[in-house]
Design a protein around this motif. Sequence first.
Motif, mmCIF file in Angstrom:
data_model
loop_
_atom_site.group_PDB
_atom_site.id
_atom_site.type_symbol
_atom_site.label_atom_id
_atom_site.label_comp_id
_atom_site.label_asym_id
_atom_site.label_seq_id
_atom_site.Cartn_x
_atom_site.Cartn_y
_atom_site.Cartn_z
ATOM 1 N N UNK A 174 0.826 -1.203 0.000
ATOM 2 C CA UNK A 174 0.000 0.000 0.000
ATOM 3 C C UNK A 174 0.862 1.256 0.000
ATOM 4 N N UNK A 175 1.945 1.215 0.744
ATOM 5 C CA UNK A 175 2.849 2.364 0.790
ATOM 6 C C UNK A 175 3.548 2.569 -0.547
ATOM 7 N N UNK A 176 3.854 1.458 -1.230
ATOM 8 C CA UNK A 176 4.621 1.559 -2.467
ATOM 9 C C UNK A 176 3.814 1.932 -3.686
ATOM 10 N N UNK A 177 2.488 1.727 -3.663
ATOM 11 C CA UNK A 177 1.689 1.992 -4.857
ATOM 12 C C UNK A 177 1.413 3.484 -5.022
ATOM 13 N N UNK A 178 0.963 3.852 -6.226
ATOM 14 C CA UNK A 178 0.650 5.254 -6.506
ATOM 15 C C UNK A 178 -0.797 5.600 -6.182
ATOM 16 N N UNK A 184 -15.801 0.575 -1.692
ATOM 17 C CA UNK A 184 -16.778 1.537 -1.193
ATOM 18 C C UNK A 184 -16.132 2.374 -0.087
ATOM 19 N N UNK A 185 -16.883 3.356 0.400
ATOM 20 C CA UNK A 185 -16.345 4.265 1.415
ATOM 21 C C UNK A 185 -16.055 3.534 2.725
ATOM 22 N N UNK A 186 -16.832 2.510 3.041
ATOM 23 C CA UNK A 186 -16.605 1.723 4.252
ATOM 24 C C UNK A 186 -15.209 1.098 4.213
ATOM 25 N N UNK A 187 -14.852 0.533 3.060
ATOM 26 C CA UNK A 187 -13.532 -0.070 2.899
ATOM 27 C C UNK A 187 -12.446 1.010 2.929
ATOM 28 N N UNK A 188 -12.664 2.065 2.173
ATOM 29 C CA UNK A 188 -11.670 3.155 2.134
ATOM 30 C C UNK A 188 -11.388 3.701 3.525
ATOM 31 N N UNK A 189 -12.439 3.919 4.294
ATOM 32 C CA UNK A 189 -12.267 4.523 5.623
ATOM 33 C C UNK A 189 -11.435 3.640 6.546
ATOM 34 N N UNK A 190 -11.520 2.309 6.355
ATOM 35 C CA UNK A 190 -10.707 1.428 7.204
ATOM 36 C C UNK A 190 -9.225 1.612 6.911
ATOM 37 N N UNK A 191 -8.889 1.951 5.662
ATOM 38 C CA UNK A 191 -7.491 2.183 5.294
ATOM 39 C C UNK A 191 -7.012 3.547 5.791
ATOM 40 N N UNK A 192 -7.855 4.545 5.659
ATOM 41 C CA UNK A 192 -7.498 5.881 6.119
ATOM 42 C C UNK A 192 -7.262 5.870 7.628
ATOM 43 N N UNK A 193 -8.091 5.092 8.350
ATOM 44 C CA UNK A 193 -7.955 4.993 9.803
ATOM 45 C C UNK A 193 -6.565 4.505 10.205
ATOM 46 N N UNK A 195 -3.745 4.975 8.523
ATOM 47 C CA UNK A 195 -2.646 5.793 8.049
ATOM 48 C C UNK A 195 -2.421 5.885 6.557
ATOM 49 N N UNK A 196 -3.260 5.248 5.733
ATOM 50 C CA UNK A 196 -3.110 5.382 4.281
ATOM 51 C C UNK A 196 -3.667 6.746 3.871
ATOM 52 N N UNK A 197 -2.887 7.575 3.178
ATOM 53 C CA UNK A 197 -3.358 8.917 2.826
ATOM 54 C C UNK A 197 -4.631 8.877 1.982
ATOM 55 N N UNK A 198 -5.607 9.670 2.332
ATOM 56 C CA UNK A 198 -6.861 9.698 1.584
ATOM 57 C C UNK A 198 -6.633 10.140 0.144
ATOM 58 N N UNK A 199 -5.567 10.921 -0.075
ATOM 59 C CA UNK A 199 -5.262 11.409 -1.419
ATOM 60 C C UNK A 199 -4.898 10.287 -2.391
#
Length: 404
Positions: A174-178, A184-193, A195-199
């Motif tokens: 995850x850190x290495x990808x662009x 869905x937003x539920x999945x995305x939010x678990x990653x943001x929580x 430390x994965x940048x929302x950008x």
Amino acid sequence: MPLKVGLLINAMIGPDIGTGPGQEGYEVAKGLLKRNALGKVFCFSVTDDCDLPADKVVPFCRTWMKSRALGLLNRVHRRYPAVRGRRRIEQWMDAAFARMLTREAGDVLYCPKPLYPRTIRRARELGMMVVVETSVLHPRFNLEVVSAERERLGIRGAAGYTDEQRVRNIEAALEGCDRIFAWNAFVRDSYVKYGVPESKFLGGGEFAPPGIDTDRFSPGASQQDAIFTVLHVSSISVIKGVQYLLDAWESLADEIEGRLLIVGPADRDMRRLLAKRKIKNSEWVGRARDPVAYYRQASVFVSPSISDAGPRTVLESMACGVPAVVSDHCGVSRSITQGDNGFVYHYNDVAKLASLLKWSCQNREQLRSMGQRAREMVQGYSVTNYSGEIEQRIAAVAAAVKGP
């Protein structure tokens, strides 16, 4: 000249696998090939009838014997999680693909799962843009929720989803990808929580659910007089929340007439739990080669997962005309309209789950109407449509790479 897209598929690919990453990867590859935009396809293996050009496909398993041996290792891992067979296979594939990757693979590398940090790092060194798709919730969220649930149940020892090294491997990918696509937003939010940048996320984190074969998964003959049947289908582990379904069903055993069917292979912990829980009118069927017959017997489908980006089985059951009762820790719950094509409840609220099952048993006619609407809702969730959406996402990334 169009930019080339390479694919990194963690599965066997081919035209008639049915559903899942192998079928979707094949469909995406065919679409890219038609547009002269396909680079290389790196995959676990290929089916005998795969008609992609041989020079475009780079399988990890080139022999039947190797594929069979790795399949055996994976089964050993399911029975003895301390073996960590799944992680070992992923690491071997990662090392092999990193060695084989060249600039000819494409300008963009698309990975349906963030499993290969070395290959991603090598792609970046070669000047490729790397896009990954998150088909599961953040692995550290899974580790924490599964660990807590195992402690609640008094389960000890190694288990799936609690492999710290595998979690670190995924975090490195995850850190290495662009860029990242989330279902869905539920999945995305678990990653943001975690430390994965929302950008890094594209499209606002809302895409159509994964594709299913709506011809194969379709209603059967009328079940007007059939026994009330609650169904759950999965590869059964603690994360699937079957323990809560058993609690809910046990609380109803003397109140309603019906049966609970649990279908699918179970890991070591859940085999022990299922063997120990002798609940009236309930049956664990085990592995089923084709679950369609069970879907068509069901009155209602239950997905009680404590952490799940999907699951695809919810959409398969709905395609068969069966309404779904889904926990709010399932990403696919966003496709449920409360009381219209199914129900959503808080994942550990056993009393609420029991009340929904009781209502379903007492309102069979309304339940059948809900099943019809469930079927209508999933009509657009075909493998072809989903693969087409993936292509559009990749095209947007490719356009960003190419620039104005």
